[in-house]
Design an enzyme around this catalytic site. Structure first.
Site, PDB file in Angstrom:
ATOM      1  N   ASP A  99       0.844  -0.877  -0.275  1.00 39.18           N
ATOM      2  CA  ASP A  99       0.281  -0.009  -0.103  1.00 39.18           C
ATOM      3  C   ASP A  99       0.869   1.204  -0.441  1.00 39.18           C
ATOM      4  O   ASP A  99       2.041   1.352   0.393  1.00 39.18           O
ATOM      5  CB  ASP A  99      -1.230  -0.082   0.706  1.00 39.18           C
ATOM      6  CG  ASP A  99      -2.185   0.870   0.701  1.00 39.18           C
ATOM      7  OD1 ASP A  99      -2.167   1.711  -0.258  1.00 39.18           O
ATOM      8  OD2 ASP A  99      -2.645   0.998   1.681  1.00 39.18           O
ATOM      9  N   SER A 100       0.401   1.710  -0.485  1.00 37.97           N
ATOM     10  CA  SER A 100       1.023   3.501  -0.638  1.00 37.97           C
ATOM     11  C   SER A 100       1.704   4.353   0.373  1.00 37.97           C
ATOM     12  O   SER A 100       2.623   5.333   0.442  1.00 37.97           O
ATOM     13  CB  SER A 100       0.716   4.077  -1.500  1.00 37.97           C
ATOM     14  OG  SER A 100      -1.560   5.072  -1.173  1.00 37.97           O
ATOM     15  N   GLY A 101       0.952   4.097   1.215  1.00 33.34           N
ATOM     16  CA  GLY A 101       1.339   5.044   2.778  1.00 33.34           C
ATOM     17  C   GLY A 101      -0.409   6.257   2.590  1.00 33.34           C
ATOM     18  O   GLY A 101      -0.367   6.683   3.524  1.00 33.34           O
ATOM     19  N   GLY A 102      -0.499   6.324   1.448  1.00 35.12           N
ATOM     20  CA  GLY A 102      -1.659   7.367   1.528  1.00 35.12           C
ATOM     21  C   GLY A 102      -2.635   6.918   2.960  1.00 35.12           C
ATOM     22  O   GLY A 102      -3.452   8.121   3.123  1.00 35.12           O
ATOM     23  N   PHE A 103      -3.417   5.557   2.379  1.00 35.90           N
ATOM     24  CA  PHE A 103      -4.566   5.354   4.259  1.00 35.90           C
ATOM     25  C   PHE A 103      -3.412   5.316   5.219  1.00 35.90           C
ATOM     26  O   PHE A 103      -4.249   5.825   5.923  1.00 35.90           O
ATOM     27  CB  PHE A 103      -4.581   3.673   3.842  1.00 35.90           C
ATOM     28  CG  PHE A 103      -6.044   3.100   4.376  1.00 35.90           C
ATOM     29  CD1 PHE A 103      -6.717   3.715   4.821  1.00 35.90           C
ATOM     30  CD2 PHE A 103      -5.337   2.526   5.397  1.00 35.90           C
ATOM     31  CE1 PHE A 103      -7.738   3.851   5.507  1.00 35.90           C
ATOM     32  CE2 PHE A 103      -6.034   2.088   6.210  1.00 35.90           C
ATOM     33  CZ  PHE A 103      -7.816   2.304   6.513  1.00 35.90           C
ATOM     34  N   GLN A 196     -11.198   6.680  -5.902  1.00 30.77           N
ATOM     35  CA  GLN A 196     -11.844   7.002  -4.619  1.00 30.77           C
ATOM     36  C   GLN A 196     -13.551   8.113  -4.646  1.00 30.77           C
ATOM     37  O   GLN A 196     -14.200   7.592  -5.512  1.00 30.77           O
ATOM     38  CB  GLN A 196     -11.291   8.110  -3.703  1.00 30.77           C
ATOM     39  CG  GLN A 196      -9.740   7.373  -3.050  1.00 30.77           C
ATOM     40  CD  GLN A 196     -10.181   6.774  -2.060  1.00 30.77           C
ATOM     41  OE1 GLN A 196     -11.241   6.453  -1.350  1.00 30.77           O
ATOM     42  NE2 GLN A 196      -9.313   6.167  -1.752  1.00 30.77           N
ATOM     43  N   GLY A 223     -11.227   3.875   0.125  1.00 34.17           N
ATOM     44  CA  GLY A 223     -12.424   4.838   0.344  1.00 34.17           C
ATOM     45  C   GLY A 223     -13.662   4.182   1.087  1.00 34.17           C
ATOM     46  O   GLY A 223     -14.720   4.379   1.893  1.00 34.17           O
ATOM     47  N   ASP A 273      -7.901  -7.589   1.029  1.00 32.76           N
ATOM     48  CA  ASP A 273      -6.687  -7.687   1.924  1.00 32.76           C
ATOM     49  C   ASP A 273      -7.630  -7.442   3.603  1.00 32.76           C
ATOM     50  O   ASP A 273      -8.348  -6.071   3.390  1.00 32.76           O
ATOM     51  CB  ASP A 273      -5.165  -6.894   1.866  1.00 32.76           C
ATOM     52  CG  ASP A 273      -5.999  -5.484   2.911  1.00 32.76           C
ATOM     53  OD1 ASP A 273      -6.541  -4.465   1.714  1.00 32.76           O
ATOM     54  OD2 ASP A 273      -5.421  -5.124   3.172  1.00 32.76           O
ATOM     55  N   CYS A 311     -11.368 -27.757   9.821  1.00 26.98           N
ATOM     56  CA  CYS A 311     -10.697 -27.549   9.551  1.00 26.98           C
ATOM     57  C   CYS A 311      -8.969 -28.452   9.259  1.00 26.98           C
ATOM     58  O   CYS A 311      -9.392 -29.107  10.398  1.00 26.98           O
ATOM     59  CB  CYS A 311     -10.141 -26.107  10.267  1.00 26.98           C
ATOM     60  SG  CYS A 311      -8.431 -25.261   9.919  1.00 26.98           S
ATOM     61  N   CYS A 313      -5.938 -27.252   9.715  1.00 27.97           N
ATOM     62  CA  CYS A 313      -4.835 -26.565   9.131  1.00 27.97           C
ATOM     63  C   CYS A 313      -3.982 -27.335  10.597  1.00 27.97           C
ATOM     64  O   CYS A 313      -4.539 -27.957  10.935  1.00 27.97           O
ATOM     65  CB  CYS A 313      -5.631 -25.335  10.071  1.00 27.97           C
ATOM     66  SG  CYS A 313      -5.698 -24.872  11.539  1.00 27.97           S
ATOM     67  N   CYS A 316      -5.226 -27.266  14.467  1.00 28.46           N
ATOM     68  CA  CYS A 316      -7.120 -27.916  14.160  1.00 28.46           C
ATOM     69  C   CYS A 316      -6.299 -28.857  14.812  1.00 28.46           C
ATOM     70  O   CYS A 316      -6.541 -30.563  14.898  1.00 28.46           O
ATOM     71  CB  CYS A 316      -8.181 -27.856  13.746  1.00 28.46           C
ATOM     72  SG  CYS A 316      -9.115 -25.861  13.943  1.00 28.46           S
ATOM     73  N   HIS A 342      -4.986 -21.058  12.363  1.00 27.08           N
ATOM     74  CA  HIS A 342      -6.230 -21.110  11.815  1.00 27.08           C
ATOM     75  C   HIS A 342      -7.027 -19.946  10.962  1.00 27.08           C
ATOM     76  O   HIS A 342      -7.515 -20.446  10.164  1.00 27.08           O
ATOM     77  CB  HIS A 342      -7.125 -21.519  12.876  1.00 27.08           C
ATOM     78  CG  HIS A 342      -8.182 -21.530  12.431  1.00 27.08           C
ATOM     79  ND1 HIS A 342      -8.681 -22.232  12.057  1.00 27.08           N
ATOM     80  CD2 HIS A 342      -9.402 -20.505  12.343  1.00 27.08           C
ATOM     81  CE1 HIS A 342     -10.185 -22.948  11.826  1.00 27.08           C
ATOM     82  NE2 HIS A 342     -10.365 -21.453  12.220  1.00 27.08           N
TER      83      HIS A 342
END
Ligand code: GUN
Ligand code: ZN
Length: 379
Positions: A99-103, A196, A223, A273, A311, A313, A316, A342
């Site tokens: 991510d760009s850092g904007g957020f 946005q 956004g 994400d 599950c 994993c 589990c 998990h």
């Protein structure tokens, strides 16, 4: 549909689900390919908290997300570059999106001033005054060497008035142009633009149109998932995804609850994400096939069954709810590791099932089966 292969990162469309219209595809990057729809685990500080990259890979993740903002402040992008880039630095040889850092400037800093040139803000660690711009965000991401770099955008509060959002969208479009201009490594890294416009259909349209005209290799919708009601997010998605080119990847930023993942996929989203599965795991909340489990709860004290009987994993297969509860009550870090294992496995497995259902034209049926067990009101 024609595949656009001239970029470092490109989307290959496999098929559209006949029952739901959802997309199945493959995104190709210089560090391998991943099937979509995909959930990307978050490794903010060049680590998916508590997990080794080998473990993350073994869970079936082919791409992770990391953050420009955090790595810029610590250890600094120059150190990562000297180490041979982020992949080498953290020993992850799959794909990376940064991510760009904007957020992060907007969510982590209590002081900020937005100007045409960029954003002045205070370092959330030291209080030191800093400045981030489209050029700087690209420069840092070029040094990190992520496969997918995000454009530097403004993620405004969903409740700002129309005039503010209009000016913000226009500025984000000008910043997107500057990002493309500043990008030094188009052969090995690609930039995704970020749409946005908060809840305003016409501004979302303008933002999508501006960015599509710049011909990014992929597009994110930003956004959203910032506290607005979920029906608002779904309404915006329905309006925006049809405006994006079908032969490029679409990424919904910050979404990771099972219901929103299904709803995003049903509206044509390919990538997601969220810190949710890893963050809630560290305080002992797990997502299992029957909904959420708060493992510290007294009712699990003598529950010697697995966390999720369905599950497969590592957690589990080998440990009980009673043991997990004990680890959390005793504040042992192994508990956080097991719960994280998990939760990531759970979402990655769910996305795998979603892809299989798209392949077999039965995504709506799978959604019904899933929520019959999971419960729609548990998120
Ligand atoms: N992560 C979640 N939402 C956003 C957004 O709108 N912009 C950016 N850059 N990152 C995000
Ligand atoms: Zn499990």
């Amino acid at each position: 549909m024609r595949d656009v292969k001239e970029n470092a990162v490109w989307y290959e469309h496999i098929k559209t689900c006949k029952q739901s219209g959802a997309r199945l595809g493959i995104v190709h990057t210089p560090h391998g390919s991943f099937e979509t729809p995909v959930f990307m685990p978050v490794g903010t500080q060049a680590t998916v908290k508590t997990m080794s990259p080998e473990e993350v890979k073994a869970m079936g993740a082919d791409i992770i997300l990391s953050n420009t903002y955090h790595l810029w402040l610590r250890p600094g992008e120059k150190i990562v570059e000297k180490a041979g880039g982020l992949h080498k630095f953290m020993n992850w040889n799959g794909s990376i999106l940064t991510d760009s850092g904007g957020f992060q400037v907007f969510s982590l800093s209590d002081f900020r001033k937005i100007e045409e040139e960029g954003v002045h803000f205070k370092n959330h660690l030291s209080g030191e005054k800093l400045f981030l711009s489209p050029e700087k965000a690209m420069h840092i991401q070029n040094s990190l060497g992520s496969d997918i770099m995000m454009a530097f955008d403004e993620c405004p509060d969903f409740n700002h008035d129309y005039k503010y959002i209009r000016q913000s969208v226009e500025r984000t479009s000008r910043w997107a142009e500057r990002c493309l201009e500043a990008h030094k490594n188009p052969k090995t890294q690609s930039i995704f633009g970020i749409v946005q416009g908060a809840g305003y259909n016409d501004l979302r349209e303008q933002s999508a149109k501006d960015l599509v005209s710049m011909d990014f290799p992929g597009y994110a919708i930003g956004g959203l998932s910032v506290g607005e009601p979920k029906h608002e997010m779904y309404r915006v998605l329905e309006h925006v995804t049809p405006l994006l080119p079908a032969n490029k990847a679409r990424y919904l930023m910050g979404v990771g609850s099972p219901d929103a993942l299904f709803e995003g996929v049903l509206r044509g989203i390919d990538m997601f994400d969220c810190v949710l599965p890893t963050r809630i795991a560290r305080n002992g909340t797990c997502m299992i096939s029957e909904g959420r489990v708060v493992i510290k709860n007294a009712k699990y004290a003598e529950d010697f069954g697995p966390l999720d009987p369905e599950c497969s994993c590592y957690c589990c297969k080998n440990y009980t709810r009673a043991y997990l509860r004990h680890l959390f009550k005793a504040d042992e870090v192994f508990g956080a590791r097991l719960a994280t294992t998990h939760n990531i496995h759970f979402l990655i497995d769910m996305m795998k099932n979603i892809r299989q259902a798209i392949m077999e034209d039965r995504l709506l049926d799978y959604k019904e089966e899933f929520f019959e067990k999971y419960g729609l009101n548990k998120e």
